[in-house]
Each structure stands twice: as C-alpha cells, then as structure tokens.
Design an enzyme around this catalytic site. Structure first.
Site, PDB file in Angstrom:
ATOM      1  N   VAL A 271      45.032   4.621 -48.328  1.00 30.92           N
ATOM      2  CA  VAL A 271      45.691   3.511 -49.015  1.00 30.92           C
ATOM      3  C   VAL A 271      47.060   3.245 -48.388  1.00 30.92           C
ATOM      4  CG1 VAL A 271      44.550   3.694 -51.222  1.00 30.92           C
ATOM      5  CG2 VAL A 271      46.465   5.192 -50.741  1.00 30.92           C
ATOM      6  N   GLY A 272      47.624   2.072 -48.679  1.00 31.71           N
ATOM      7  CA  GLY A 272      48.992   1.784 -48.255  1.00 31.71           C
ATOM      8  C   GLY A 272      49.068   0.702 -47.198  1.00 31.71           C
ATOM      9  N   GLU A 295      36.813   5.549 -49.395  1.00 27.19           N
ATOM     10  CA  GLU A 295      36.873   5.676 -50.860  1.00 27.19           C
ATOM     11  C   GLU A 295      37.467   4.441 -51.507  1.00 27.19           C
ATOM     12  OE1 GLU A 295      39.067   9.422 -51.089  1.00 27.19           O
ATOM     13  OE2 GLU A 295      40.807   8.279 -51.711  1.00 27.19           O
ATOM     14  N   ILE A 365      53.089  12.402 -44.779  1.00 28.46           N
ATOM     15  CA  ILE A 365      54.540  12.519 -44.961  1.00 28.46           C
ATOM     16  C   ILE A 365      55.163  13.013 -43.653  1.00 28.46           C
ATOM     17  CG2 ILE A 365      56.368  13.764 -46.213  1.00 28.46           C
ATOM     18  CD1 ILE A 365      55.034  12.345 -48.366  1.00 28.46           C
ATOM     19  N   ASN A 385      52.274  12.075 -54.125  1.00 28.72           N
ATOM     20  CA  ASN A 385      51.086  11.611 -54.855  1.00 28.72           C
ATOM     21  C   ASN A 385      50.088  12.753 -55.003  1.00 28.72           C
ATOM     22  OD1 ASN A 385      52.205   9.000 -54.820  1.00 28.72           O
ATOM     23  ND2 ASN A 385      51.338   8.633 -52.800  1.00 28.72           N
TER      24      ASN A 385
HETATM   25  N1  COA Z   1      60.252  12.992 -45.876  1.00 30.57           N
HETATM   26  C1  COA Z   1      60.703  12.435 -47.024  1.00 30.57           C
HETATM   27  N2  COA Z   1      60.244  11.272 -47.528  1.00 30.57           N
HETATM   28  C2  COA Z   1      59.306  10.646 -46.811  1.00 30.57           C
HETATM   29  C3  COA Z   1      58.799  11.123 -45.610  1.00 30.57           C
HETATM   30  C4  COA Z   1      59.319  12.365 -45.137  1.00 30.57           C
HETATM   31  N3  COA Z   1      58.870  12.914 -44.016  1.00 30.57           N
HETATM   32  N4  COA Z   1      57.874  10.266 -45.148  1.00 30.57           N
HETATM   33  C5  COA Z   1      57.788   9.258 -46.028  1.00 30.57           C
HETATM   34  N5  COA Z   1      58.655   9.493 -47.039  1.00 30.57           N
HETATM   35  C6  COA Z   1      58.871   8.631 -48.199  1.00 30.57           C
HETATM   36  C7  COA Z   1      59.189   7.207 -47.807  1.00 30.57           C
HETATM   37  O1  COA Z   1      60.569   7.062 -47.540  1.00 30.57           O
HETATM   38  C8  COA Z   1      58.761   6.462 -49.046  1.00 30.57           C
HETATM   39  O2  COA Z   1      59.752   6.656 -50.039  1.00 30.57           O
HETATM   40  P1  COA Z   1      60.143   5.499 -51.076  1.00 30.57           P
HETATM   41  O3  COA Z   1      58.906   5.322 -51.912  1.00 30.57           O
HETATM   42  O4  COA Z   1      61.284   6.087 -51.823  1.00 30.57           O
HETATM   43  O5  COA Z   1      60.469   4.314 -50.241  1.00 30.57           O
HETATM   44  C9  COA Z   1      57.508   7.222 -49.490  1.00 30.57           C
HETATM   45  O6  COA Z   1      57.635   8.531 -48.902  1.00 30.57           O
HETATM   46  C10 COA Z   1      56.202   6.595 -49.042  1.00 30.57           C
HETATM   47  O7  COA Z   1      56.253   6.440 -47.666  1.00 30.57           O
HETATM   48  P2  COA Z   1      55.658   5.162 -46.906  1.00 30.57           P
HETATM   49  O8  COA Z   1      56.186   5.209 -45.501  1.00 30.57           O
HETATM   50  O9  COA Z   1      55.882   3.938 -47.704  1.00 30.57           O
HETATM   51  O10 COA Z   1      54.160   5.551 -46.742  1.00 30.57           O
HETATM   52  P3  COA Z   1      52.810   5.198 -47.462  1.00 30.57           P
HETATM   53  O11 COA Z   1      52.890   4.252 -48.583  1.00 30.57           O
HETATM   54  O12 COA Z   1      51.920   4.882 -46.325  1.00 30.57           O
HETATM   55  O13 COA Z   1      52.407   6.639 -48.060  1.00 30.57           O
HETATM   56  C11 COA Z   1      51.754   8.891 -48.162  1.00 30.57           C
HETATM   57  C12 COA Z   1      52.354   7.790 -47.295  1.00 30.57           C
HETATM   58  C13 COA Z   1      51.588  10.131 -47.316  1.00 30.57           C
HETATM   59  C14 COA Z   1      52.662   9.194 -49.344  1.00 30.57           C
HETATM   60  C15 COA Z   1      50.352   8.368 -48.658  1.00 30.57           C
HETATM   61  O14 COA Z   1      49.567   8.040 -47.557  1.00 30.57           O
HETATM   62  C16 COA Z   1      49.626   9.413 -49.484  1.00 30.57           C
HETATM   63  O15 COA Z   1      49.888   9.566 -50.667  1.00 30.57           O
HETATM   64  N6  COA Z   1      48.711  10.159 -48.837  1.00 30.57           N
HETATM   65  C17 COA Z   1      47.957  11.204 -49.487  1.00 30.57           C
HETATM   66  C18 COA Z   1      46.682  10.696 -50.095  1.00 30.57           C
HETATM   67  C19 COA Z   1      45.764  10.139 -49.063  1.00 30.57           C
HETATM   68  O16 COA Z   1      45.910  10.333 -47.869  1.00 30.57           O
HETATM   69  N7  COA Z   1      44.758   9.445 -49.485  1.00 30.57           N
HETATM   70  C20 COA Z   1      43.823   8.893 -48.510  1.00 30.57           C
HETATM   71  C21 COA Z   1      42.525   8.647 -49.033  1.00 30.57           C
HETATM   72  S1  COA Z   1      42.654   7.155 -50.062  1.00 30.57           S
END
Ligand code: COA
Length: 503
Positions: A271-272, A295, A365, A385
């Site tokens: 997602v995202g 999914e 992350i 998450n």
């Molecule tokens: N350290 C600290 N914060 C971090 C970071 C790091 N290395 N990398 C990203 N972040 C923060 C961003 O600054 C952002 O913060 P904000 O909400 O305060 O702005 C937040 O994490 C989300 O990051 P973003 O770059 O917008 O990424 P995203 O929306 O693509 O989400 C995950 C990235 C990893 C959080 C997301 O992909 C996830 O939850 N993954 C796990 C579940 C998954 O992979 N599901 C897949 C099957 S559906």
C-alpha cells in the site's frame, strides 16, 4: 434500494435493530472479530456505538475493554473511535490508525503484529483464545441466508466460523454489483488434514461466491449507508517516480535476460504512494497482459485494469480513492469479470505465492547494508503500522523487492543504515532494494558484495561516505569477515538521531 432487496432472507430481517442496540449485546472482556482490510469493508456503525457504551461505562468508573481482531487496518470509525475511549485491550493483526499507534507506543494498548496469512490458522488453533463475537459488514443477504461479502474479505470467513455470535452490518452504500466478485474457499484445514490449494492462475475460482453463516448465530442485523475510508493518493512525487523508473528498467532487463516472461509474473503491490506510482509507471510502460496476485487493489491497479494493461487481478480488499471507488461502482460488471476477492489466508498463501512466482513489491522503513529490512518500527521501539502481508510475499515470491526514498524527515534520517533497528525481513528474504538513487540487485551476492551494492546504488550521497567509512572500518576490524560489523557503532546512527536530531 429497499431493505427487502438487500436483506432478502426474512428470518434475518427479523433481527434488524439499531447500532446502539446491537452494540449493547457486546459485553466487556470479549474477543471481537471485525471485518475490515485497508480501510475497506469494516463495520461503520456498531464500533462507534460501542465506543459510546464504553464512554458511558467509564463515566460510571467501570473498566470496559474488548480485544479487536480484524483482517488488517480499518478506519477512524472503528480503530479511532475505540482507541479514543481506551476501549481496546488487545489489537491484532495490523493497524495504521494514528490514535491506535499512539496508545500502543504509550503502552496503553497491547498489539500483536502478525503475518496476515497466519491469522486465520492461528485463530482455528485457538492461539488467541476464544472468539466471542463477529461484527461483519456485508453488501446483502440472499433469500437462504448466505452473505454477500463487501469490499474486503479479510478474515471474515474465519470470524463467522469461529465466533459464537454474529452481528451483521448490511451497507447499502456498497455497490450491489459486488455480488459475484468473491471466491470464498471452504477447503482449508489444519495439519495433518491439509490439501493443496487448487490455484494455478491468479484469476482461478474454486470456492463460493458467498460467506456461509448459520442464521441462528446472527444476533443482530444493522442497516448502514456509508462509504469506505477511501483515502486519496497524492500524485506521484519525484522520488516515487524515480523509484518506479528504476524498477521498470530492471523489469525490462530481466525480460531481456529471459528471467521474466514479457508479461512479467503476477504482481503484488504494497500500500501507499510509492506502490501506486509504480503501478502508474507500469500503466505507461511496455509490458502488456499483466496479472496481479496481491492483497490490496489500489487506484493504480484499477487504472491498469481499465486500460487493459492488467488482464486479471486477485486480492482480498480494495483500497480506493473516492474517484476510483466511483469508477468501480459505475463499471462494476467490467471489473467483476477481471477481479477476484478472496479470504486473506488464500490471497497471502505462501504455497500459492511460491507456485505463481509472484513479484513482491513492498515499502519499508529502513534497510541495512546487508539487506535486512525493517518495515514496522521507528528507531527500534515505536511501531508504525505492522508487517501486514509483506512477509508472506517477500519470503515466498519469485522476486522480493523493497522500496523507500533514501532519506526521511527532510534528509535528517538515512533509510540505509549500518544495522536495522528492528528486523522484519532478513537478508535471506530480500533480493532487490530500490531508492530514488538506484536499484541494488542482491541476488547471488555474498554479504560484503551486498553491502557495497546497497551503499553505492541506494544510499543518499549525503550519507554514502559515512556508510563507506563504517563498512571499511568494520572490514578492517577483522572481527569476522563474513558480515563485518562494529558492535559499538552498529546502532549508533539511530542513537545519534534521537540525541542530536540527525543521523
Ligand atoms: N525512520 C523514521 N521514520 C521514517 C523512516 C525512517 N527510516 N522512513 C519513513 N519514516 C516515516 C516517514 O517520515 C513518514 O512519517 P510521517 O507519517 O510522519 O510523514 C512515515 O514513516 C511513512 O513513510 P512514507 O515515506 O510516507 O512511506 P509509506 O507510506 O510508503 O509507508 C511503510 C512505508 C513502511 C510505513 C509502509 O509501507 C508499511 O506500513 N509497510 C508495512 C506493511 C506492508 O508492507 N504491507 C504490504 C502488503 S499490503
């Protein structure tokens, strides 16, 4: 549409009541299985009404909490409302709600972060205790009491099977045309009685169109008329576009090398916004007749189905913007021919993912120089998450790709670090790392070559010299040359960020 046309079973029409009355049937201390997956198909009215009951109980100094099991993330009307009144004792298996996140990280809510394919079988085995009540959104009920699933399937089959009592929300706001899009397989079992899952192509159907529920289990039917969370996606930013371009180039290279067929292999997309940008890139790209075994079906994949780039898609849930949701409803017959929605134990099944050879595309992350990936925790301890389906797909896919911008928080954090502060996907499960800087293809590489590849291709230029320095000194320390590390420095980048605000 009338009540009669949505709730065609007369027996269940007799159970219609208000959300308040239905919520009053949920006592404190129970385990409740709710529908809902990435903001789709979650109950819209009963959780809010239950939150009001809990608020009233708190005002009387009574402790009232339930445990909430779902498919994946839901929405403010469910997670947000219950978290706000401190109504959740334990939450599983995935959430993305800001209030829930805060309560979990403050230690006020317990959370179990579980591979999404594992949840149903764990529940069948009783690992989480007894499921007392299921609260499930459906599109309607047939004359003979079968349930027409909604915009997500998730764990609904399992919740209905396992719970003693079932509360249904029949949502008139969901398109009646969803009827027939689902494939609910009732052939799963616990070992040693397991049989192969009979799926060899993403679009195959081998189950029922409906969820089965003995009418005597249904203690309440609540009518609603409300949309899903339907979050908007931001238009692809420069970083997402660059990540998408690196991937497209890589796919073209793999097709040329005959390691991928011209129509690629079934795609799984996390997602995202980055995932959505990759789909937008594929929609413009040279590959045709693509398929998806994923999914979540986001806007990007819907657009690819519309353009014909994507021939068929299998998922367990939608996660659409309001505009895409409107498009789906308007052309539901077209999409019903091309989309299958399944239970998450099948959409994320390791056996099927391995057989189909899925290309797994997930966000992260941070990754470390050896390719271990952290998808869930900020600075080691704070959950973002959850792992969601990323582990199901990464370990079992034909290609396992993780993507992120190379920096976070305005450049103060490098997402490529010496050692990840939490491990969700080990180096053994990670083959490709992509940032806007470039793509590291780790296949066939031993650890020190992986490190050089990740540092040179993926790290941001502001952090690259620091990473090179760490790696060289780790190698020179001669502590162990297989996976060189400096124990007193491996997590110092995270510590430095927490103390100085910059890695
Ligand atoms: N350290 C600290 N914060 C971090 C970071 C790091 N290395 N990398 C990203 N972040 C923060 C961003 O600054 C952002 O913060 P904000 O909400 O305060 O702005 C937040 O994490 C989300 O990051 P973003 O770059 O917008 O990424 P995203 O929306 O693509 O989400 C995950 C990235 C990893 C959080 C997301 O992909 C996830 O939850 N993954 C796990 C579940 C998954 O992979 N599901 C897949 C099957 S559906």
């Amino acid at each position: 549409m009338s009540t009669e046309s949505r709730i065609r079973c007369p027996k269940l029409r007799q159970r219609i009541m208000s959300a308040e009355d239905a919520a009053a049937l949920i006592p404190s201390g129970v385990n409740v299985g709710m529908s809902g997956f990435t903001g789709a198909g979650y109950p819209k009215a009963v959780p809010g009404a239950l939150a009001e009951h809990i608020r009233a109980a708190r005002a009387r100094d009574e402790n009232f909490r339930i445990s909430v099991w779902t498919g994946a993330s839901t929405a403010p009307e469910l997670d947000g409302a219950l978290a706000e009144v401190d109504g959740i004792q334990m939450r599983l298996p995935y959430q993305s709600d800001p209030l829930c996140r805060q309560k979990i990280n403050d230690g006020q809510m317990e959370y179990m972060d579980i591979h999404l394919s594992h949840v149903a079988q764990h529940a069948w085995s009783g690992f989480y205790g007894k499921l007392d009540i299921a609260v499930i959104e459906v599109v309607g009920v047939t004359e003979d009491g079968r349930l027409i699933p909604s915009s997500s399937v998730g764990n609904n089959k399992t919740w209905i099977d396992q719970a003693d009592k079932v509360i249904l929300e029949v949502n008139q706001g969901q398109s009646a045309g969803l009827e027939g899009m689902h494939d609910i397989y009732y052939g799963t079992a616990l070992p040693p009685r397991r049989k192969p899952i009979p799926l060899t192509r993403p679009e195959e159907r081998f189950g029922e169109k409906y969820l089965m529920c003995p009418p005597e289990k249904v203690i309440a039917v609540v009518e609603t008329n409300a949309p899903d969370r339907n979050s908007r996606f931001s238009p692809p930013d420069e970083n997402s576009q660059r990540i998408a371009n690196h991937l497209l180039e890589f796919f073209a290279h793999e097709v040329e090398a005959k390691r991928l067929p011209p129509e690629l292999l079934p795609l799984q997309s996390g997602v995202g916004n980055i995932a959505n940008a990759v789909m937008a890139g594929l929609n413009e790209g040279p590959f045709n007749n693509l398929t998806a075994f994923t999914e979540v079906l986001q806007d990007g994949m819907l657009a690819m189905l519309k353009s014909g780039k994507l021939a068929k898609a299998s998922a367990t849930a939608f996660s659409l913007s309001p505009e895409a949701n409107e498009e789906l409803a308007k052309n539901i017959d077209f999409y019903r021919d091309r989309i299958v929605l399944r239970a998450q134990e099948i959409s994320n099944h390791p056996e099927v993912i391995r057989r189909l050879g899925v290309i797994a595309l997930n966000g992260m992350i941070e990754a470390d120089i050896y390719g271990n990936v952290n998808s869930t925790h900020v600075m080691a301890s704070r959950i973002m998450n959850g792992i969601g389906g990323s582990g199901d797909f990464a370990r079992n896919g034909y290609l396992s790709v993780f993507m992120t911008p190379s920096t976070a928080k305005d450049g103060s954090i490098s997402t490529i670090v010496p050692m990840v502060s939490h491990v969700d996907h080990t180096e053994h499960d990670v083959q490709i790392v992509v940032t806007e800087q470039g793509l590291a293809d780790l296949r066939g590489l031993p650890p020190r070559q992986r490190a050089l590849n990740i540092i040179e291709n993926c790290a941001h230029p502001d952090f690259r010299p620091q990473l090179r320095d760490y790696f060289e000194r780790a190698c020179n320390s001669k502590r162990g040359m297989h996976t060189p590390h400096l124990l007193d420095e491996a997590l110092s980048w995270h510590h430095r960020y927490e103390t100085c605000g910059h890695m």
